[in-house]
Design a protein around this motif. Structure first.
Motif, PDB file in Angstrom:
ATOM      1  N   THR A   1       0.829  -1.208   0.000  1.00  0.00           N
ATOM      2  CA  THR A   1       0.000   0.000   0.000  1.00  0.00           C
ATOM      3  C   THR A   1       0.865   1.260   0.000  1.00  0.00           C
ATOM      4  O   THR A   1       0.593   2.199  -0.751  1.00  0.00           O
ATOM      5  CB  THR A   1      -0.945   0.009   1.219  1.00  0.00           C
ATOM      6  N   ASN A   2       1.916   1.269   0.805  1.00  0.00           N
ATOM      7  CA  ASN A   2       2.818   2.429   0.834  1.00  0.00           C
ATOM      8  C   ASN A   2       3.547   2.584  -0.496  1.00  0.00           C
ATOM      9  O   ASN A   2       3.745   3.700  -0.981  1.00  0.00           O
ATOM     10  CB  ASN A   2       3.842   2.288   1.955  1.00  0.00           C
ATOM     11  N   LEU A   3       3.941   1.465  -1.062  1.00  0.00           N
ATOM     12  CA  LEU A   3       4.637   1.482  -2.343  1.00  0.00           C
ATOM     13  C   LEU A   3       3.735   2.055  -3.442  1.00  0.00           C
ATOM     14  O   LEU A   3       4.173   2.867  -4.254  1.00  0.00           O
ATOM     15  CB  LEU A   3       5.078   0.059  -2.686  1.00  0.00           C
TER      16      LEU A   3
ATOM     17  N   ASP B   1       3.452   5.847  -3.037  1.00  0.00           N
ATOM     18  CA  ASP B   1       4.696   6.487  -3.479  1.00  0.00           C
ATOM     19  C   ASP B   1       4.804   6.525  -5.000  1.00  0.00           C
ATOM     20  O   ASP B   1       5.175   7.548  -5.580  1.00  0.00           O
ATOM     21  CB  ASP B   1       5.912   5.762  -2.900  1.00  0.00           C
ATOM     22  N   ILE B   2       4.462   5.421  -5.648  1.00  0.00           N
ATOM     23  CA  ILE B   2       4.539   5.358  -7.114  1.00  0.00           C
ATOM     24  C   ILE B   2       3.570   6.353  -7.739  1.00  0.00           C
ATOM     25  O   ILE B   2       3.919   7.085  -8.663  1.00  0.00           O
ATOM     26  CB  ILE B   2       4.260   3.921  -7.607  1.00  0.00           C
ATOM     27  N   VAL B   3       2.345   6.404  -7.234  1.00  0.00           N
ATOM     28  CA  VAL B   3       1.333   7.312  -7.805  1.00  0.00           C
ATOM     29  C   VAL B   3       1.735   8.763  -7.576  1.00  0.00           C
ATOM     30  O   VAL B   3       1.587   9.607  -8.465  1.00  0.00           O
ATOM     31  CB  VAL B   3      -0.068   7.011  -7.234  1.00  0.00           C
ATOM     32  N   LYS B   4       2.268   9.074  -6.399  1.00  0.00           N
ATOM     33  CA  LYS B   4       2.713  10.450  -6.129  1.00  0.00           C
ATOM     34  C   LYS B   4       3.844  10.865  -7.066  1.00  0.00           C
ATOM     35  O   LYS B   4       3.913  12.024  -7.488  1.00  0.00           O
ATOM     36  CB  LYS B   4       3.156  10.593  -4.675  1.00  0.00           C
ATOM     37  N   LYS B   5       4.732   9.941  -7.400  1.00  0.00           N
ATOM     38  CA  LYS B   5       5.827  10.250  -8.331  1.00  0.00           C
ATOM     39  C   LYS B   5       5.301  10.563  -9.728  1.00  0.00           C
ATOM     40  O   LYS B   5       5.956  11.256 -10.500  1.00  0.00           O
ATOM     41  CB  LYS B   5       6.799   9.066  -8.420  1.00  0.00           C
TER      42      LYS B   5
ATOM     43  N   ILE C   1      -2.273   7.648 -12.122  1.00  0.00           N
ATOM     44  CA  ILE C   1      -1.636   6.576 -12.888  1.00  0.00           C
ATOM     45  C   ILE C   1      -2.710   5.598 -13.347  1.00  0.00           C
ATOM     46  O   ILE C   1      -3.759   5.476 -12.709  1.00  0.00           O
ATOM     47  CB  ILE C   1      -0.558   5.862 -12.025  1.00  0.00           C
ATOM     48  N   LEU C   2      -2.468   4.920 -14.455  1.00  0.00           N
ATOM     49  CA  LEU C   2      -3.361   3.860 -14.911  1.00  0.00           C
ATOM     50  C   LEU C   2      -2.909   2.541 -14.296  1.00  0.00           C
ATOM     51  O   LEU C   2      -1.730   2.377 -13.957  1.00  0.00           O
ATOM     52  CB  LEU C   2      -3.344   3.756 -16.440  1.00  0.00           C
ATOM     53  N   ASP C   3      -3.823   1.599 -14.166  1.00  0.00           N
ATOM     54  CA  ASP C   3      -3.488   0.358 -13.475  1.00  0.00           C
ATOM     55  C   ASP C   3      -2.394  -0.450 -14.163  1.00  0.00           C
ATOM     56  O   ASP C   3      -1.557  -1.049 -13.480  1.00  0.00           O
ATOM     57  CB  ASP C   3      -4.731  -0.499 -13.233  1.00  0.00           C
TER      58      ASP C   3
ATOM     59  N   ARG D   1       3.357  -2.349 -13.912  1.00  0.00           N
ATOM     60  CA  ARG D   1       4.752  -2.364 -14.400  1.00  0.00           C
ATOM     61  C   ARG D   1       5.699  -1.767 -13.370  1.00  0.00           C
ATOM     62  O   ARG D   1       6.789  -2.285 -13.131  1.00  0.00           O
ATOM     63  CB  ARG D   1       4.861  -1.613 -15.724  1.00  0.00           C
ATOM     64  N   ALA D   2       5.294  -0.659 -12.736  1.00  0.00           N
ATOM     65  CA  ALA D   2       6.137  -0.014 -11.727  1.00  0.00           C
ATOM     66  C   ALA D   2       6.312  -0.911 -10.498  1.00  0.00           C
ATOM     67  O   ALA D   2       7.408  -0.994  -9.934  1.00  0.00           O
ATOM     68  CB  ALA D   2       5.543   1.335 -11.326  1.00  0.00           C
TER      69      ALA D   2
END
Length: 94
Positions: free
Chosen positions: A18-20, A23-27, A32-34, A39-40
């Protein structure tokens, strides 16, 4: 005797998914799309999370009011981080 290298195990990740995800979406400027998220996550975790793992993490984040997931097409979802300035109403809330 089985050796570590023979098991093909992925190292344990100390950061919860969940934290990951947050973080990915904030970057990505909060949206972001699913498929991009998958991939990330694969890049970060070393393996692709199962569909149920991803859905469970997204549901938990949405329940906690951290992200909003919306359906774009039948197979695509848009994930966005909820900022303090935004709020989403649940079903039957006016």
């Amino acid at each position: 005797m089985i050796y570590w290298g023979e098991l093909n195990l992925v190292p344990w990740n100390s950061m919860p998914m969940t934290n990951l995800i947050v973080d990915i979406v904030k970057k990505r400027r909060g949206v972001i799309l699913d498929d991009e998220l998958e991939r990330a996550l694969k890049k970060e975790l070393g393996k692709e999370p199962s569909e149920s793992e991803l859905n469970e993490a997204l549901l938990q984040l949405e329940i906690n009011g951290l992200v909003h997931v919306s359906q774009i097409t039948k197979t695509k979802r848009r994930i966005e981080v909820i900022t303090e300035a935004e709020s989403f109403l649940a079903v039957d809330e006016d």
